[in-house]
Design an enzyme around this catalytic site. Sequence first.
Site, PDB file in Angstrom:
ATOM      1  CE  LYS A  14       7.085  -8.224   9.139  1.00  0.00           C
ATOM      2  NZ  LYS A  14       6.151  -8.093  10.293  1.00  0.00           N
ATOM      3  NE  ARG A  89       2.689 -13.156   8.358  1.00  0.00           N
ATOM      4  CZ  ARG A  89       2.879 -11.885   7.996  1.00  0.00           C
ATOM      5  NH1 ARG A  89       3.629 -11.594   6.970  1.00  0.00           N
ATOM      6  NH2 ARG A  89       2.309 -10.927   8.676  1.00  0.00           N
ATOM      7  NE  ARG A 128       0.438  -0.843   9.406  1.00  0.00           N
ATOM      8  CZ  ARG A 128       1.173  -1.948   9.368  1.00  0.00           C
ATOM      9  NH1 ARG A 128       2.485  -1.877   9.343  1.00  0.00           N
ATOM     10  NH2 ARG A 128       0.619  -3.126   9.355  1.00  0.00           N
ATOM     11  NE  ARG A 134      -2.083  -3.631   6.186  1.00  0.00           N
ATOM     12  CZ  ARG A 134      -1.005  -4.297   6.568  1.00  0.00           C
ATOM     13  NH1 ARG A 134       0.184  -3.815   6.288  1.00  0.00           N
ATOM     14  NH2 ARG A 134      -1.122  -5.424   7.232  1.00  0.00           N
ATOM     15  NE  ARG A 146      -2.414  -7.919  10.874  1.00  0.00           N
ATOM     16  CZ  ARG A 146      -2.314  -6.575  10.854  1.00  0.00           C
ATOM     17  NH1 ARG A 146      -3.336  -5.836  11.178  1.00  0.00           N
ATOM     18  NH2 ARG A 146      -1.190  -6.031  10.496  1.00  0.00           N
TER      19      ARG A 146
END
Length: 194
Positions: A14, A89, A128, A134, A146
């Site tokens: 996204k 969400r 990532r 992160r 998640r």
Amino acid sequence: MLNIVLFGPPGAGKGTQAAKLVDKYNLVHLSTGDIFRENIKGKTELGILAKSYMDDGNLVPDEVTIKMLESEVDKNSSAKGFIFDGFPRTTNQSEALEVFLEGKNTSISVMLALDVSEQELIKRLLLRGKHSGRADDANEEVISNRISVYNKQTAVVADFYTNQNKFEKIDGIGSVEEIFDRLSNAINNHNVTV
Ligand code: ADP
């Protein structure tokens, strides 16, 4: 106005696609994840609260998230439109967004949902996590929470827009450019005013 909800599970791409769509269509990009992370960096009250949920891969409570999103929209009163990335969400958030936009005489034009298999998502997120810094990308347990939160609480948001004929599923596998072309075509072919 062109108001896009860019939708999809964590790791669907996204953020990457939002940056390109913003340039092409001259929109304001609102990523709730990015805004929370800025608040965490700045050690604001909101950041401290959000961090306690994000570190475990859970959703920040609706009330806080909705208030924050609305205030970000209000900061951009001259925008030609928005890309909502990571919001809504939950069904609650979709309903709140609808009422809020109605109050501004506008609405969501289209939801573009990036479709990526769970196996590919985990691969992308772990990759990532090596560079992004992160915490929620570095730990496989948090990643899997998640994805499970997405399946339990977020996936249903698609129904909300399907019921309004605003849902477009986009194949999220391929090169960044290929996916971008699919998204652009969906925007151009959907009945929206750009
Ligand atoms: P990703 O899509 O990769 O999970 P985001 O940057 O969109 O990454 O979100 C990171 C985290 O921020 C989420 O796991 C959640 O804790 C929080 N968050 C982001 N958007 C929302 C939202 N709309 N409602 C509640 N929590 C959110």
